[in-house]
Design an enzyme around this catalytic site. Sequence first.
Site, PDB file in Angstrom:
ATOM      1  N   GLY A   1      11.267  28.270  12.522  1.00 56.00           N
ATOM      2  CA  GLY A   1      10.201  29.015  11.419  1.00 56.00           C
ATOM      3  C   GLY A   1      10.956  28.720  10.215  1.00 56.00           C
TER       4      GLY A   1
ATOM      5  N   GLU B   1       0.785  -1.166   0.078  1.00 55.67           N
ATOM      6  CA  GLU B   1       0.165   0.004   0.107  1.00 55.67           C
ATOM      7  C   GLU B   1       0.718   1.116   0.133  1.00 55.67           C
ATOM      8  OE1 GLU B   1      -2.856   0.169   3.156  1.00 55.67           O
ATOM      9  OE2 GLU B   1      -3.557  -2.041   2.824  1.00 55.67           O
TER      10      GLU B   1
ATOM     11  N   GLY C   1      12.021  28.107  19.018  1.00 54.07           N
ATOM     12  CA  GLY C   1      10.928  28.028  18.019  1.00 54.07           C
ATOM     13  C   GLY C   1      11.735  27.877  16.626  1.00 54.07           C
TER      14      GLY C   1
ATOM     15  N   VAL D   1       9.703  29.353   5.706  1.00 49.84           N
ATOM     16  CA  VAL D   1       8.716  29.860   5.028  1.00 49.84           C
ATOM     17  C   VAL D   1       9.280  29.564   3.404  1.00 49.84           C
ATOM     18  CG1 VAL D   1       9.755  32.398   4.958  1.00 49.84           C
ATOM     19  CG2 VAL D   1       7.563  32.010   4.034  1.00 49.84           C
TER      20      VAL D   1
END
Length: 420
Positions: A268, A119, A266, A270
């Site tokens: 980040g 699968e 954190g 983009v």
Amino acid sequence: MEPPHLNYERLFRSHIQEASNMAGRTNQAPYSSSSPSSSVPISYKHDVFLNFRGEDTRSNFTGHLYTALRNKGIKTFIDDGLKRGEEISRALSKAINESRMSVIVFSESYAESPWCLDELVEILGCRESKRQMVRPVFYKVKPSDVRHLKGTFGKALAQHELYFEHDIMIVRRWGAALSEAANLSGWPFKDQNESRFIKRIVKEIADQLSNSKLSLDEIRDPLVVTATEVIPRPPPNIVLKETWSRPAEGYLKINYDGAYTVRKGGLGVVARDTKGRFVAAKCRLVNVESEDDVVAMAALEALCLAKELGWPRVCFEGDSVRVVNALQTSTASDDSDTSSFSSSSSSSSSSFGQIISEIQYMSRSFQQSTFSVIHQKANAIAENLATHGLSNPEDKHWLAKPPTFLEYSLRIEKSTSSYC
């Protein structure tokens, strides 16, 4: 005598390379799929196809996830008693091809099942030929074990290699599929609230399905695997531009950054295309020991996003000189075993050098990838995302439509940008 699964791990990467070389010498995709070309209009019957090992998760996690998806109004296919043959059944193959997204639930004994692996190969074939969205869930297993075929995954494939000794290529396809799927952006589960975890998955799936109506066809190319390179750090006398620039034609640009406080960081990232259009963004909170670690993990997150989007040529930009220097000088280790994809991430168990090795290893799957240092001002949006990730406990993922707090900055950078 070396244990079978260790011997398999040692030899398997040459198998993957052989499969990649074969794919490069032909016009065929590395995964066979009965699905038509992406240029043919696709009719979807299901929103989500669930791929999972029944005896591991049917009566608990996957069953609960299925119920939550259905309650959200998401049409979800689950194999509920379909007859199993020696190969993937026609009904299952048809269901995969008629689904907009596949969710793969990796669990402890997942790789022991030839049907699960068949699968998986079919799903990745649909990802390539139909642009099907694919997201993995790592349910109480390490992403690095799946990615590097270690632990129970390496042992299971070693057993398959013995059983299928007269058809060894099928085992190699399974191993390559496991490695590819584990590099996609997904959801790692370790020790956390399962109900809350499922709720987050359902929300992100709903968001991704709604955003997919904007079509990814305009913003991605077929995945081709060949080589990678790293742009050297600029000499001291070179002044870095303070404005963001668009990537060259045919490239995707992903900016990454990290924000750090005591033992927390954190991430980040983009992504934007050659016209400066927003493609995707992510941010999340991780546990880390140092600022260097969180920036390196942000670079790794950028690679994961690029793999998820399926771009073969990508420019990665960040404002950390140390990360780019380390990528130039460090020797990638195929045995790197980080848990950088986990929700608590790698923290004390993964050093900066191990993260760099993981980046180099993943970079090999791109036709071309470049890492370069930019001015901090040109990396402002990634920095903003990293700060947002630091203050939010839940992972965030935006596809095609940016978050409102970035819209103005993205519009300004797009209007003032030039080409690299």
